[in-house]
Design a protein around this motif. Structure first.
Motif, mmCIF file in Angstrom:
data_model
loop_
_atom_site.group_PDB
_atom_site.id
_atom_site.type_symbol
_atom_site.label_atom_id
_atom_site.label_comp_id
_atom_site.label_asym_id
_atom_site.label_seq_id
_atom_site.Cartn_x
_atom_site.Cartn_y
_atom_site.Cartn_z
ATOM 1 N N ARG A 63 0.825 -1.204 0.000
ATOM 2 C CA ARG A 63 0.000 0.000 0.000
ATOM 3 C C ARG A 63 0.863 1.259 0.000
ATOM 4 O O ARG A 63 0.547 2.251 -0.671
ATOM 5 C CB ARG A 63 -0.944 -0.005 1.202
ATOM 6 C CG ARG A 63 -1.951 -1.148 1.172
ATOM 7 C CD ARG A 63 -2.861 -1.156 2.395
ATOM 8 N NE ARG A 63 -3.727 -0.003 2.433
ATOM 9 C CZ ARG A 63 -3.716 0.925 3.370
ATOM 10 N NH1 ARG A 63 -2.882 0.810 4.398
ATOM 11 N NH2 ARG A 63 -4.540 1.949 3.325
ATOM 12 N N LEU A 77 -5.059 3.715 -14.806
ATOM 13 C CA LEU A 77 -6.195 3.491 -13.911
ATOM 14 C C LEU A 77 -6.968 4.776 -13.675
ATOM 15 O O LEU A 77 -8.207 4.804 -13.746
ATOM 16 C CB LEU A 77 -5.688 2.919 -12.586
ATOM 17 C CG LEU A 77 -6.731 2.791 -11.470
ATOM 18 C CD1 LEU A 77 -7.776 1.738 -11.819
ATOM 19 C CD2 LEU A 77 -6.053 2.450 -10.140
ATOM 20 N N GLU A 135 -9.305 6.069 -16.400
ATOM 21 C CA GLU A 135 -10.608 5.417 -16.581
ATOM 22 C C GLU A 135 -11.736 6.244 -15.982
ATOM 23 O O GLU A 135 -12.807 6.369 -16.568
ATOM 24 C CB GLU A 135 -10.583 4.023 -15.950
ATOM 25 C CG GLU A 135 -9.613 3.058 -16.634
ATOM 26 C CD GLU A 135 -9.522 1.737 -15.898
ATOM 27 O OE1 GLU A 135 -10.270 1.558 -14.913
ATOM 28 O OE2 GLU A 135 -8.708 0.885 -16.297
ATOM 29 N N ILE A 149 -11.145 8.586 -9.113
ATOM 30 C CA ILE A 149 -11.382 7.731 -7.951
ATOM 31 C C ILE A 149 -10.628 8.303 -6.768
ATOM 32 O O ILE A 149 -9.754 9.156 -6.925
ATOM 33 C CB ILE A 149 -10.936 6.263 -8.199
ATOM 34 C CG1 ILE A 149 -9.463 6.218 -8.644
ATOM 35 C CG2 ILE A 149 -11.834 5.576 -9.207
ATOM 36 C CD1 ILE A 149 -8.927 4.807 -8.820
ATOM 37 N N VAL A 166 -9.129 4.088 -3.046
ATOM 38 C CA VAL A 166 -9.494 3.095 -4.055
ATOM 39 C C VAL A 166 -8.314 2.845 -4.993
ATOM 40 O O VAL A 166 -8.020 1.701 -5.361
ATOM 41 C CB VAL A 166 -10.743 3.553 -4.838
ATOM 42 C CG1 VAL A 166 -10.997 2.629 -6.030
ATOM 43 C CG2 VAL A 166 -11.951 3.575 -3.923
ATOM 44 N N ALA A 167 -7.624 3.906 -5.389
ATOM 45 C CA ALA A 167 -6.474 3.746 -6.275
ATOM 46 C C ALA A 167 -5.401 2.878 -5.631
ATOM 47 O O ALA A 167 -4.842 1.973 -6.266
ATOM 48 C CB ALA A 167 -5.909 5.118 -6.637
ATOM 49 N N GLY A 200 -5.834 0.648 -3.316
ATOM 50 C CA GLY A 200 -6.347 -0.717 -3.247
ATOM 51 C C GLY A 200 -6.196 -1.462 -4.560
ATOM 52 O O GLY A 200 -5.920 -2.670 -4.582
ATOM 53 N N LYS A 201 -6.375 -0.773 -5.677
ATOM 54 C CA LYS A 201 -6.274 -1.412 -6.984
ATOM 55 C C LYS A 201 -4.825 -1.588 -7.436
ATOM 56 O O LYS A 201 -4.513 -2.510 -8.193
ATOM 57 C CB LYS A 201 -7.043 -0.586 -8.023
ATOM 58 C CG LYS A 201 -8.563 -0.627 -7.848
ATOM 59 C CD LYS A 201 -9.249 0.234 -8.891
ATOM 60 C CE LYS A 201 -10.771 0.142 -8.794
ATOM 61 N NZ LYS A 201 -11.275 -1.183 -9.191
ATOM 62 N N LEU A 202 -3.932 -0.705 -7.005
ATOM 63 C CA LEU A 202 -2.546 -0.730 -7.476
ATOM 64 C C LEU A 202 -1.614 -1.563 -6.592
ATOM 65 O O LEU A 202 -0.533 -1.952 -7.035
ATOM 66 C CB LEU A 202 -1.999 0.703 -7.542
ATOM 67 C CG LEU A 202 -2.649 1.640 -8.557
ATOM 68 C CD1 LEU A 202 -2.182 3.075 -8.312
ATOM 69 C CD2 LEU A 202 -2.318 1.207 -9.981
ATOM 70 N N ARG A 203 -2.010 -1.831 -5.374
ATOM 71 C CA ARG A 203 -1.075 -2.380 -4.395
ATOM 72 C C ARG A 203 -0.535 -3.758 -4.767
ATOM 73 O O ARG A 203 0.604 -4.090 -4.418
ATOM 74 C CB ARG A 203 -1.731 -2.447 -3.018
ATOM 75 C CG ARG A 203 -2.891 -3.416 -2.930
ATOM 76 C CD ARG A 203 -3.449 -3.536 -1.532
ATOM 77 N NE ARG A 203 -4.530 -4.508 -1.461
ATOM 78 C CZ ARG A 203 -4.339 -5.813 -1.363
ATOM 79 N NH1 ARG A 203 -3.100 -6.307 -1.327
ATOM 80 N NH2 ARG A 203 -5.367 -6.644 -1.319
ATOM 81 N N LYS A 204 -1.312 -4.586 -5.483
ATOM 82 C CA LYS A 204 -0.895 -5.958 -5.743
ATOM 83 C C LYS A 204 0.337 -6.057 -6.631
ATOM 84 O O LYS A 204 1.119 -7.001 -6.523
ATOM 85 C CB LYS A 204 -2.044 -6.749 -6.369
ATOM 86 C CG LYS A 204 -3.193 -7.017 -5.421
ATOM 87 C CD LYS A 204 -4.262 -7.875 -6.095
ATOM 88 C CE LYS A 204 -5.409 -8.171 -5.139
ATOM 89 N NZ LYS A 204 -6.465 -9.001 -5.782
#
Length: 219
Positions: free
Chosen positions: A29, A78, A81, A84, A88-89, A91-95
């Motif tokens: 994160r 991201l 699109e 956000i 949220v950003a 959460g979507k990018l952390r992986k």
């Protein structure tokens, strides 16, 4: 260049084990947040302003050329699109962000990769020793000068201090006694509040505003 994310990860790797400090979920994160700050410092994203047709805590994309750095491209794509929140950003990018930063540091010859395990059904573990100490030493010197000598931090250092302070993560890059930690905590809070900003530089202002949004998303 994802300077904030790269310098942050180099500092986290600068230890005897050559493995990044902080527990994985928090580290992922943190690095995702660092990439958002890199985009903000390049004036490619910012929090929405009052009067815009999106809520004030959303991130919006600013016009500019496509980024060359492969680390920041997924984050900008991201945000292209739709607006956000920073939360949220992250959460979507952390992986994938940590792997992307590691790959870039490997590609540019700043670290080596050593396999510590070979597993067919689980993710292998690695160490990433530094190929050169020049960059991490410069980053650490800037960090120490800002925290202990009262120097005005450069924007990259300010971003790193602000992120680590938000997650109580400065212990991953510093070793101090209780008195030292009190001093560092107070100074880091001051830096995180934006006292370092040059109001005549749009990139500084944009980074400071985005840092406040990202820190709130990390807490």
């Amino acid at each position: 260049m994802a300077r904030i994310a790269e310098d942050l990860l180099l500092l986290l790797l600068d230890n005897a084990a050559a493995q990044p400090g902080l527990e994985p979920a928090l580290r992922q994160r943190l690095l995702a947040g660092a990439v958002l700050l890199d985009l903000a410092y390049d004036c490619r994203v910012r929090p929405a302003l009052p009067g815009e047709p999106v809520p004030g805590d959303y991130l919006v994309v600013l016009t500019g050329p496509p980024p060359l750095d492969p680390v920041v491209r997924p984050a900008l794509a991201l945000l292209h699109e739709a607006p956000i929140t920073a939360s949220v950003a992250i959460g979507k990018l952390r992986k994938h962000t940590e792997d992307q930063v590691l790959d870039q540091l490997l590609r540019t010859g700043q670290i080596h990769q050593i396999a510590l395990s070979q597993n067919r059904f689980r993710r292998n573990s690695y160490a990433w020793p530094l190929a050169s100490r020049a960059r991490v030493d410069a980053a650490r010197s800037a960090l120490l000068a800002a925290l202990f000598d009262g120097h005005r931090p450069d924007p990259v250092t300010a971003g790193i201090v602000s992120l680590l302070h938000a997650v109580h993560g400065l212990g991953a890059v510093l070793s101090l006694n209780d008195r030292g930690w009190q001093w560092v905590s107070d100074r880091a809070s001051e830096i995180a509040s934006g006292t370092w900003v040059d109001d005549n530089k749009m990139a500084d202002v944009n980074l400071a505003v985005a840092t406040a949004a990202v820190r709130a998303a990390l807490v």
